[in-house]
Scaffold this motif. Structure first.
Motif, PDB file in Angstrom:
ATOM      1  N   ILE A 100       0.840  -1.211   0.000  1.00 50.98           N
ATOM      2  CA  ILE A 100       0.000   0.000   0.000  1.00 50.98           C
ATOM      3  C   ILE A 100       0.867   1.250   0.000  1.00 50.98           C
ATOM      4  O   ILE A 100       0.546   2.248  -0.665  1.00 50.98           O
ATOM      5  CB  ILE A 100      -0.952  -0.007   1.208  1.00 50.98           C
ATOM      6  N   HIS A 101       1.983   1.209   0.708  1.00 49.99           N
ATOM      7  CA  HIS A 101       2.913   2.339   0.746  1.00 49.99           C
ATOM      8  C   HIS A 101       3.911   2.275  -0.410  1.00 49.99           C
ATOM      9  O   HIS A 101       4.095   3.248  -1.147  1.00 49.99           O
ATOM     10  CB  HIS A 101       3.688   2.352   2.061  1.00 49.99           C
ATOM     11  N   ASP A 102       4.547   1.117  -0.567  1.00 49.58           N
ATOM     12  CA  ASP A 102       5.700   0.999  -1.457  1.00 49.58           C
ATOM     13  C   ASP A 102       5.346   0.957  -2.931  1.00 49.58           C
ATOM     14  O   ASP A 102       6.112   1.435  -3.770  1.00 49.58           O
ATOM     15  CB  ASP A 102       6.502  -0.256  -1.100  1.00 49.58           C
ATOM     16  N   GLU A 103       4.205   0.388  -3.268  1.00 45.84           N
ATOM     17  CA  GLU A 103       3.829   0.246  -4.672  1.00 45.84           C
ATOM     18  C   GLU A 103       2.612   1.095  -5.053  1.00 45.84           C
ATOM     19  O   GLU A 103       2.551   1.633  -6.155  1.00 45.84           O
ATOM     20  CB  GLU A 103       3.537  -1.228  -4.999  1.00 45.84           C
ATOM     21  N   PHE A 104       1.659   1.207  -4.128  1.00 44.32           N
ATOM     22  CA  PHE A 104       0.451   1.981  -4.433  1.00 44.32           C
ATOM     23  C   PHE A 104       0.646   3.472  -4.182  1.00 44.32           C
ATOM     24  O   PHE A 104      -0.105   4.286  -4.707  1.00 44.32           O
ATOM     25  CB  PHE A 104      -0.737   1.487  -3.610  1.00 44.32           C
ATOM     26  N   GLY A 105       1.639   3.830  -3.367  1.00 41.10           N
ATOM     27  CA  GLY A 105       2.021   5.229  -3.243  1.00 41.10           C
ATOM     28  C   GLY A 105       1.533   6.007  -2.041  1.00 41.10           C
ATOM     29  O   GLY A 105       1.758   7.217  -1.961  1.00 41.10           O
ATOM     30  N   PHE A 106       0.877   5.362  -1.078  1.00 40.87           N
ATOM     31  CA  PHE A 106       0.414   6.092   0.111  1.00 40.87           C
ATOM     32  C   PHE A 106       1.570   6.414   1.054  1.00 40.87           C
ATOM     33  O   PHE A 106       2.297   5.505   1.477  1.00 40.87           O
ATOM     34  CB  PHE A 106      -0.605   5.257   0.895  1.00 40.87           C
TER      35      PHE A 106
END
Length: 326
Positions: A225-231
Motif C-alpha cells: 500500500i505504501h511501497d507500490e500503491f504510493g500512500f
C-alpha cells in the motif's frame, strides 16, 4: 557334423551381435537424458530439466510436471489463472475465490503449518511448492520430491511477484500467458500509484486479530500500500515485520491517518470476525479516516491468505482504487 558346427557358429554370432546392439542402444539413451519417457515408434525423448534458484536453495525440476502439490495460495492463484492443474492442496482455510480446490478432485495434504507428509509421499508428486508458513519443513519436503520455495519479498513486492510468476511460467511452459497477465497487473499498479500520489494523503495499515491490533508500515507484509500503491505512511517508524507492531487505539488516534486500512485475520482463520466493532470506537472516531468514511476493511482472502497471486494482486489494486475514486 561340419555342417552342424557351421550353423551353431552362425547362431552364436547372431546372438552376440544382437546383444551388443541392445546394449549400445541402452547406453546411448542413458547418456542423452539420465531418464527417459517412452513414446510411440520406440523413440525415447529426454525429459527437459530446469534448475530453479530460490531463497532456500537450488532445485532441479522436470519441465511441465504433472503431479503437483501446492501449499502457497498465491502460487495456486497464479497456476489457476494460467490453467495449470494441481493434484493436492491444504484444504483448510482456502480463499473463498479458490473454493473449487476444496473438492474431492484434489488431495487434502494437511494444514498450512501441519503438512500430511505420509499422504504427500504416497502421492509421489513431481513437484512441491511451498512458502513462508512451511519453510522450516523444506528439507523434509525435499526428501519426498523436488521442492521450490516461492514467497513475495515484501521489501520489493512487485519485482518479487513478477519473479515468482516468471518462475512458475517457466516450469509449466506458460511464458506467453504469464507475460500478458503481468503486463496488465503492472499497468494497473502504475495507474493507481499516479492517482494516490496526486492526493498526498497518509495511510495507516492495521491487522485486527480477536480484539488486538498490529500496525504495518513500508516493507512489511502489507507494505505494498505504501511501497507500490504510493500512500505516504502516517508513521514512518513502524518496524517492518511479518507479525506487525502491536499498537493501541490511542496510537491510532494519535497518528490520525487520512486512510485506515484494516485486515481482519479472524475472518479467515476461524477466530472471531469482529474487526469493525473493535476498530471503530471512541478513540478512532476522532480520526480523519473515520470522519471522512475512509476506514477500509480489506478482503483478507487476498491480503492475508493468498498475496502474490495474479487474482489477489489485481483485487488488491481494485479495492484501493475504489476508495480513491469513491
Amino acid at each position: 557334423m561340419k555342417k552342424f558346427r557351421n550353423v551353431a557358429g552362425m547362431l552364436l554370432m547372431a546372438l552376440t551381435v544382437s546383444a551388443c546392439g541392445a546394449g549400445g542402444e541402452e547406453e546411448g539413451s542413458t547418456e542423452a537424458s539420465g531418464s527417459s519417457n517412452g513414446s510411440e515408434g520406440g523413440n525415447n525423448e529426454a525429459a527437459e530439466e530446469i534448475v530453479i534458484e530460490h531463497q532456500l536453495g537450488e532445485t532441479t525440476v522436470e519441465a511441465n510436471p504433472e503431479e503437483v502439490v501446492v501449499f502457497d495460495f498465491g502460487s495456486l492463484d497464479t497456476l489457476d489463472t494460467l490453467g495449470v492443474d494441481v493434484a493436492g492442496v491444504p484444504q483448510a482455510n482456502i480463499p473463498s475465490y479458490l473454493e473449487e480446490y476444496e473438492s474431492s478432485d484434489y488431495e487434502n495434504v494437511g494444514g498450512l503449518k501441519e503438512p500430511d507428509f505420509e499422504k504427500i509421499a504416497n502421492m509421489a508428486p513431481d513437484l512441491i511448492i511451498i512458502s513462508g508458513r512451511q519453510q522450516d519443513a523444506y528439507e523434509e519436503f525435499s526428501k519426498i520430491a523436488p521442492t521450490v520455495f516461492l514467497e513475495v519479498d515484501t521489501q520489493d513486492y512487485m519485482n518479487s511477484f513478477e519473479e515468482n510468476v516468471t518462475t512458475l511460467a517457466k516450469i509449466f511452459e506458460k511464458e506467453a500467458e504469464a507475460e500478458e497477465h503481468l503486463a496488465e497487473v503492472k499497468a494497473d499498479v502504475e495507474a493507481l500509484n499516479e492517482k494516490v500520489s496526486a492526493k498526498d494523503e497518509e495511510a495507516l495499515i492495521v491487522l485486527a486479530n480477536d480484539g488486538k491490533v498490529s500496525a504495518y508500515g513500508s516493507g512489511s507484509r502489507f507494505g505494498i500500500i505504501h511501497d507500490e500503491f504510493g500512500f505516504p505512511e502516517s508513521d514512518e517508524n513502524i518496524e517492518a515485520s511479518t507479525h506487525g507492531q502491536s499498537v493501541s487505539f490511542e496510537y491510532i488516534a494519535e497518528q490520525d491517518p487520512d486512510y485506515l486500512f484494516v485486515i481482519d485475520r479472524g475472518a479467515v482463520v476461524g477466530g472471531q470476525s469482529s474487526a469493525q466493532q473493535v476498530v471503530e470506537n471512541e478513540l478512532t472516531e476522532k480520526t480523519k479516516a473515520y470522519q471522512n468514511d475512509r476506514i477500509i476493511y480489506l478482503n483478507p482472502d487476498f491480503w492475508y491468505l493468498s498475496g502474490g497471486g495474479f487474482v489477489s494482486v489485481s483485487e488488491m489494486v481494485k479495492e484501493v482504487e475504489s476508495v480513491i475514486e469513491g
